[in-house]
Design a protein around this motif. Structure first.
Motif, mmCIF file in Angstrom:
data_model
loop_
_atom_site.group_PDB
_atom_site.id
_atom_site.type_symbol
_atom_site.label_atom_id
_atom_site.label_comp_id
_atom_site.label_asym_id
_atom_site.label_seq_id
_atom_site.Cartn_x
_atom_site.Cartn_y
_atom_site.Cartn_z
ATOM 1 N N CYS A 37 9.770 -38.772 89.513
ATOM 2 C CA CYS A 37 9.667 -37.451 89.412
ATOM 3 C C CYS A 37 10.595 -36.848 90.562
ATOM 4 O O CYS A 37 11.198 -35.803 90.442
ATOM 5 N N TYR B 34 1.653 -46.024 89.288
ATOM 6 C CA TYR B 34 1.611 -44.508 89.654
ATOM 7 C C TYR B 34 2.817 -44.152 90.645
ATOM 8 O O TYR B 34 3.266 -43.024 90.720
ATOM 9 N N TYR C 122 0.527 -38.142 91.073
ATOM 10 C CA TYR C 122 0.777 -39.543 90.728
ATOM 11 C C TYR C 122 0.175 -40.435 92.220
ATOM 12 O O TYR C 122 -0.095 -41.604 92.121
ATOM 13 N N VAL D 177 -1.568 -34.086 85.726
ATOM 14 C CA VAL D 177 -0.117 -34.702 85.379
ATOM 15 C C VAL D 177 0.072 -34.369 83.697
ATOM 16 O O VAL D 177 1.241 -34.302 83.180
ATOM 17 N N ARG D 178 -1.095 -34.171 83.197
ATOM 18 C CA ARG D 178 -1.044 -33.864 81.727
ATOM 19 C C ARG D 178 -0.304 -32.390 81.464
ATOM 20 O O ARG D 178 0.585 -32.101 80.447
ATOM 21 N N ASN D 179 -0.795 -31.528 82.567
ATOM 22 C CA ASN D 179 -0.148 -30.215 82.584
ATOM 23 C C ASN D 179 1.154 -29.971 83.228
ATOM 24 O O ASN D 179 1.988 -29.125 83.054
ATOM 25 N N SER D 180 1.540 -30.845 84.265
ATOM 26 C CA SER D 180 2.673 -30.749 84.888
ATOM 27 C C SER D 180 2.989 -32.293 85.111
ATOM 28 O O SER D 180 2.840 -32.746 86.045
ATOM 29 N N PRO D 181 3.836 -32.720 84.017
ATOM 30 C CA PRO D 181 4.152 -34.008 84.215
ATOM 31 C C PRO D 181 5.119 -34.511 85.416
ATOM 32 O O PRO D 181 5.126 -35.778 85.708
ATOM 33 N N HIS D 182 5.679 -33.591 86.141
ATOM 34 C CA HIS D 182 6.589 -34.029 87.158
ATOM 35 C C HIS D 182 5.723 -33.600 88.640
ATOM 36 O O HIS D 182 6.409 -33.596 89.744
ATOM 37 N N GLU E 249 6.009 -43.780 89.144
ATOM 38 C CA GLU E 249 6.199 -42.704 88.337
ATOM 39 C C GLU E 249 6.450 -41.605 89.457
ATOM 40 O O GLU E 249 7.214 -40.750 89.219
#
Length: 317
Positions: free
Chosen positions: A89, A82, A63, A53-58, A85
């Motif tokens: 997304c 989570y 999550y 999720v750091r590299n692809s927040p959506h 979240e």
């Protein structure tokens, strides 16, 4: 990476290599998290999913999995956070809404659970787990008729879904339908026992496969040990075979070179023969020309011979 893996550890090792080459690939981090979850390595899985999720927040699926890890350690708040979240997304993703409802049910908040479950079923009307959770929410609200009705709808499509039989038995009991409740409870118990038996059968099958694999490993280790003992002799034999093959190759090469030389000699002899043949043809042509010339002189020679004979006869007289 390979198209298919039979060994989860090999799959994990390849994923880690891919990540080392490209740390920004969220998909590899996510897949690594799933692989580690299959080994119940929750700490490693959580780290991998957080990297995803750091590299692809959506990446909503990541999550959801993080929420499952929180639930595994009893952290309902983390599970809720989570999944909320994930729902933000992808609003049309039914799974996080169902998970949100589960947390609310665990907290004794059926109203909030119903709101979340209706959103899950809006995007996936056949989501049976969400439907069954909704029957639980109705029961917790005291709406036993709604619970029974929805259980029947579920069982029309999924007659072997034991949780729906169980919830319907509870609702029917509270509605005073004791005979029906007894039948529903018996069906729920029957299906649960069947699932238990199937689970035991799978466990036994897995244990058998494990025992077979262990036997194969032991057999392989024994064979490996035998190979280690015979390896020096085998290597010596193979070395002799290699030497023989090398000598045969040298002999074959010599024969080949001799054959090439012989062929070249024959080709030269053929060329010489061609030259001789050509010279012979020229000589034949010269002889034929001389013969023709001699034949053309023959009549005049015969005339001269006859004249000489006549002259000789005259001289004798």
């Amino acid at each position: 990476m390979k198209q298919r893996y039979d060994d989860i550890d090999e799959y994990i090792a390849d994923l880690k290599m891919e990540i080392a080459a490209n740390e920004q690939c969220a998909t590899h981090h996510y897949n690594l998290g799933l692989a580690l979850l299959s080994k119940r390595d929750f700490v490693g899985a959580e780290e991998a999913l957080l990297n995803a999720v750091r590299n692809s927040p959506h990446l909503a699926e990541a999550y959801v999995q993080l929420g499952g890890i929180c639930l595994e350690r009893g952290d309902l708040e983390g599970c809720l956070r989570y999944n909320e979240e994930a729902a933000q997304c992808r609003a049309k993703f039914p799974v996080p809404w169902s998970n949100i409802a589960f947390v609310h049910l665990q907290r004794g908040e059926p109203d909030k659970a119903i709101t979340a479950l209706k959103k899950a079923l809006k995007w996936d009307p056949d989501f049976v787990q969400a439907k069954n959770a909704l029957t639980t929410a109705y029961y917790m609200q005291g709406d036993f008729e709604a619970c029974e009705k929805l259980c029947k709808e579920i069982l029309e499509k999924e007659p072997a879904f034991a949780p729906a039989w169980n919830n319907m038995a509870l609702a029917q009991f509270d509605l005073g339908k004791y005979a029906e409740a007894r039948q529903s409870a018996a069906k729920a118990a029957e299906l649960a026992q069947q699932e238990l038996d199937d689970g035991r059968a799978e466990i036994e099958s897995g244990e058998k496969e494990l025992a077979d694999a262990k036997n194969q490993i032991e057999s392989g280790e024994k064979e490996l040990e035998q190979n280690r003992e015979t390896l020096p002799d085998t290597l010596a034999q193979e070395k002799d075979k290699l030497t023989q093959a090398k000598n045969s190759l040298i002999d074959a090469k010599a024969q080949y070179e001799d054959g090439v030389k012989e062929l070249e000699d024959k080709e030269q002899a053929l060329e010489d023969a061609k030259v001789q043949l050509e010279n012979g043809r020229e000589q034949i042509e010269l002889l034929e020309s001389a013969l023709k010339e001699a034949e053309s002189l023959l009549p005049s020679l015969e005339t001269q011979y006859q004249a000489l004979e006549a002259a000789a006869q005259t001289a004798e007289q």
